[in-house]
Motif scaffolding. Structure first.
Motif, PDB file in Angstrom:
ATOM      1  N   ARG A  88      -3.834 -62.774 -14.756  1.00  0.00           N
ATOM      2  CA  ARG A  88      -4.723 -62.229 -15.774  1.00  0.00           C
ATOM      3  C   ARG A  88      -4.234 -60.836 -16.148  1.00  0.00           C
ATOM      4  N   LEU A  89      -4.472 -60.467 -17.379  1.00  0.00           N
ATOM      5  CA  LEU A  89      -3.952 -59.210 -17.891  1.00  0.00           C
ATOM      6  C   LEU A  89      -4.629 -57.999 -17.269  1.00  0.00           C
ATOM      7  N   ASP A  90      -5.839 -58.201 -16.682  1.00  0.00           N
ATOM      8  CA  ASP A  90      -6.539 -57.055 -16.090  1.00  0.00           C
ATOM      9  C   ASP A  90      -6.369 -56.984 -14.578  1.00  0.00           C
ATOM     10  N   HIS A  91      -5.381 -57.717 -14.045  1.00  0.00           N
ATOM     11  CA  HIS A  91      -5.122 -57.626 -12.605  1.00  0.00           C
ATOM     12  C   HIS A  91      -4.713 -56.192 -12.265  1.00  0.00           C
ATOM     13  N   PRO A  92      -5.276 -55.584 -11.205  1.00  0.00           N
ATOM     14  CA  PRO A  92      -4.953 -54.178 -10.891  1.00  0.00           C
ATOM     15  C   PRO A  92      -3.464 -53.910 -10.722  1.00  0.00           C
ATOM     16  N   GLU A  93      -2.744 -54.840 -10.081  1.00  0.00           N
ATOM     17  CA  GLU A  93      -1.294 -54.647  -9.909  1.00  0.00           C
ATOM     18  C   GLU A  93      -0.603 -54.554 -11.276  1.00  0.00           C
ATOM     19  N   TRP A  94      -0.974 -55.475 -12.161  1.00  0.00           N
ATOM     20  CA  TRP A  94      -0.332 -55.506 -13.465  1.00  0.00           C
ATOM     21  C   TRP A  94      -0.748 -54.316 -14.322  1.00  0.00           C
ATOM     22  N   GLU A  95      -2.003 -53.941 -14.278  1.00  0.00           N
ATOM     23  CA  GLU A  95      -2.452 -52.780 -15.045  1.00  0.00           C
ATOM     24  C   GLU A  95      -1.646 -51.548 -14.683  1.00  0.00           C
ATOM     25  N   HIS A  96      -1.412 -51.348 -13.392  1.00  0.00           N
ATOM     26  CA  HIS A  96      -0.662 -50.170 -12.934  1.00  0.00           C
ATOM     27  C   HIS A  96       0.762 -50.187 -13.496  1.00  0.00           C
ATOM     28  N   VAL A  97       1.451 -51.335 -13.365  1.00  0.00           N
ATOM     29  CA  VAL A  97       2.832 -51.445 -13.836  1.00  0.00           C
ATOM     30  C   VAL A  97       2.894 -51.305 -15.357  1.00  0.00           C
ATOM     31  N   ALA A  98       1.956 -51.943 -16.059  1.00  0.00           N
ATOM     32  CA  ALA A  98       1.970 -51.912 -17.520  1.00  0.00           C
ATOM     33  C   ALA A  98       1.703 -50.509 -18.058  1.00  0.00           C
ATOM     34  N   ILE A  99       0.785 -49.790 -17.437  1.00  0.00           N
ATOM     35  CA  ILE A  99       0.475 -48.432 -17.901  1.00  0.00           C
ATOM     36  C   ILE A  99       1.684 -47.523 -17.750  1.00  0.00           C
ATOM     37  N   LEU A 100       2.361 -47.617 -16.594  1.00  0.00           N
ATOM     38  CA  LEU A 100       3.568 -46.793 -16.399  1.00  0.00           C
ATOM     39  C   LEU A 100       4.671 -47.200 -17.373  1.00  0.00           C
ATOM     40  N   SER A 101       4.864 -48.500 -17.544  1.00  0.00           N
ATOM     41  CA  SER A 101       5.942 -48.978 -18.417  1.00  0.00           C
ATOM     42  C   SER A 101       5.702 -48.598 -19.867  1.00  0.00           C
ATOM     43  N   ALA A 102       4.439 -48.547 -20.279  1.00  0.00           N
ATOM     44  CA  ALA A 102       4.114 -48.217 -21.662  1.00  0.00           C
ATOM     45  C   ALA A 102       4.431 -46.772 -22.016  1.00  0.00           C
ATOM     46  N   THR A 103       4.707 -45.934 -21.006  1.00  0.00           N
ATOM     47  CA  THR A 103       5.043 -44.538 -21.291  1.00  0.00           C
ATOM     48  C   THR A 103       6.488 -44.371 -21.742  1.00  0.00           C
ATOM     49  N   LEU A 104       7.306 -45.430 -21.620  1.00  0.00           N
ATOM     50  CA  LEU A 104       8.703 -45.331 -22.034  1.00  0.00           C
ATOM     51  C   LEU A 104       8.800 -45.012 -23.522  1.00  0.00           C
ATOM     52  N   SER A 105       9.576 -44.022 -23.838  1.00  0.00           N
ATOM     53  CA  SER A 105       9.750 -43.642 -25.243  1.00  0.00           C
ATOM     54  C   SER A 105      11.046 -44.223 -25.804  1.00  0.00           C
ATOM     55  N   HIS A 106      11.122 -44.247 -27.119  1.00  0.00           N
ATOM     56  CA  HIS A 106      12.323 -44.692 -27.817  1.00  0.00           C
ATOM     57  C   HIS A 106      13.531 -43.872 -27.358  1.00  0.00           C
ATOM     58  N   GLY A 107      13.340 -42.552 -27.242  1.00  0.00           N
ATOM     59  CA  GLY A 107      14.436 -41.679 -26.832  1.00  0.00           C
ATOM     60  C   GLY A 107      14.904 -41.942 -25.422  1.00  0.00           C
ATOM     61  N   GLU A 108      13.969 -42.191 -24.496  1.00  0.00           N
ATOM     62  CA  GLU A 108      14.353 -42.475 -23.115  1.00  0.00           C
ATOM     63  C   GLU A 108      15.157 -43.766 -23.020  1.00  0.00           C
ATOM     64  N   LEU A 109      14.723 -44.785 -23.739  1.00  0.00           N
ATOM     65  CA  LEU A 109      15.425 -46.061 -23.683  1.00  0.00           C
ATOM     66  C   LEU A 109      16.872 -45.934 -24.138  1.00  0.00           C
ATOM     67  N   LEU A 110      17.117 -45.080 -25.118  1.00  0.00           N
ATOM     68  CA  LEU A 110      18.451 -44.969 -25.703  1.00  0.00           C
ATOM     69  C   LEU A 110      19.266 -43.795 -25.175  1.00  0.00           C
ATOM     70  N   ASP A 111      18.713 -43.005 -24.276  1.00  0.00           N
ATOM     71  CA  ASP A 111      19.393 -41.802 -23.784  1.00  0.00           C
ATOM     72  C   ASP A 111      20.571 -42.184 -22.889  1.00  0.00           C
ATOM     73  N   PRO A 112      21.819 -41.976 -23.331  1.00  0.00           N
ATOM     74  CA  PRO A 112      22.978 -42.388 -22.528  1.00  0.00           C
ATOM     75  C   PRO A 112      23.138 -41.568 -21.252  1.00  0.00           C
ATOM     76  N   ALA A 113      22.452 -40.424 -21.171  1.00  0.00           N
ATOM     77  CA  ALA A 113      22.548 -39.596 -19.966  1.00  0.00           C
ATOM     78  C   ALA A 113      21.668 -40.128 -18.835  1.00  0.00           C
ATOM     79  N   VAL A 114      20.815 -41.097 -19.139  1.00  0.00           N
ATOM     80  CA  VAL A 114      19.906 -41.662 -18.138  1.00  0.00           C
ATOM     81  C   VAL A 114      20.213 -43.146 -17.995  1.00  0.00           C
ATOM     82  N   ASP A 115      20.834 -43.533 -16.883  1.00  0.00           N
ATOM     83  CA  ASP A 115      21.165 -44.948 -16.718  1.00  0.00           C
ATOM     84  C   ASP A 115      19.934 -45.734 -16.268  1.00  0.00           C
TER      85      ASP A 115
END
Length: 298
Positions: free
Chosen positions: A196-223
């Motif tokens: 389920r989408l409101d499972h506490p484990e998944w909520e925690h992972v999804a909230i952290l993952s949603a903070t990823l920005s366009h710049g972070e994803l493409l930043d070649p200095a960060v593998d």
């Protein structure tokens, strides 16, 4: 071009959260595929998104000859057909579209403007007789990535978050993709529990993952591993490994084409012959033109 963009995909799991994920960056491979056709910018970007998504989802499969195919199709849409597939790290893709109608849309057409009331079909062909399964979802979201999230939620009942970033300049096109999923208790052959989408484990992972920005994803200095550390450094354990190296793999070859032509009657082969006496077959994926002599009946 940087090493960060030509590195293999990063495969990771969060054991304490029952989650797994993938992170990819594409540069050389992406431009090799896009460069086979003279695509306008809008088509390049939608194909780049599809290729990045298939690289992510394909890396979820075992590398044993199975194939993942993504196909987007419309009735009367500007994009008539988009096809991308993945097999053992090999990627290929192409788009068929109405160039004249596209020119009337402006610089940044929406997904709906390109596809209209289209649909997205995702097909997993597993090797060794393990079967084939397909899910179909409407293209009524804002992106192909959102449609893929819907596919996993509806067809596989696996909560999934996907982030895609694309940029292009005079050097070409680069993309990055991040996918994370919640794997329920009982995943290994038993009844699927707590999906389920409101499972506490998944909520925690999804909230952290949603903070990823366009710049972070493409930043070649960060593998990829550094990016995972930024997200999950407070977790007790993050397991990460390299996936299969990604390459352009069209798979077209003269022997296969000659075999296919040989199945046609001589009269139909005669209709295919060009002025130079050869049958010319174009590959939609790589734009190579093969000249094949008519094949005598076996």
């Amino acid at each position: 071009m940087t090493a960060a963009f030509d590195a293999p995909p990063v495969l990771f799991t969060l054991p304490d959260r029952n989650a797994r994920g993938r992170f990819v960056r594409l540069d050389t491979v992406l431009n090799d595929i896009l460069g086979a056709h003279d695509y306008p910018t809008a088509i390049k970007h939608v194909l780049a998104e599809a290729i990045t998504l298939v690289a992510l989802m394909g890396s979820l499969m075992k590398q044993d000859g199975g194939q993942l195919t993504m196909q987007a199709q419309t009735e009367g849409g500007i994009v008539e057909l988009l096809v991308v597939d993945y097999r053992d790290g090999e990627l290929r893709g192409h788009v068929r579209f109405d160039r004249n109608r596209l020119a009337q849309l402006g610089a940044n057409p929406s997904l709906f403007a390109l596809f209209g009331k289209g649909y997205l079909a995702i097909t997993f062909d597993q090797s060794f007789g393990k079967g084939r399964y397909q899910g179909i979802v409407p293209l009524d979201d804002v992106s192909l990535a959102a449609a893929c999230e819907s596919y996993f939620c509806q067809s596989e009942q696996v909560p999934t978050l996907i982030r895609i970033a694309i940029e292009s300049d005079s050097r070409g096109c680069r993309s990055a993709g991040y996918l994370v999923q919640h794997l329920a208790e009982g995943e290994e052959g038993r009844e699927r529990l707590h999906v389920r989408l409101d499972h506490p484990e998944w909520e925690h992972v999804a909230i952290l993952s949603a903070t990823l920005s366009h710049g972070e994803l493409l930043d070649p200095a960060v593998d990829g591993r550094a990016l995972l550390w930024r997200l999950f450094h407070e977790e007790d354990e993050v397991r990460a490994s390299d996936g299969t190296v990604l390459t352009k793999g069209c798979r077209c070859n003269v022997d296969h084409i000659r075999d296919v032509i040989g199945r046609f009657p001589q009269s139909e082969q005669a209709d295919m012959v060009s002025d130079n006496g050869m049958i010319v077959v174009d590959c939609a994926f790589c734009s190579r033109a093969f000249q094949i002599a008519p094949v005598a009946p076996g």
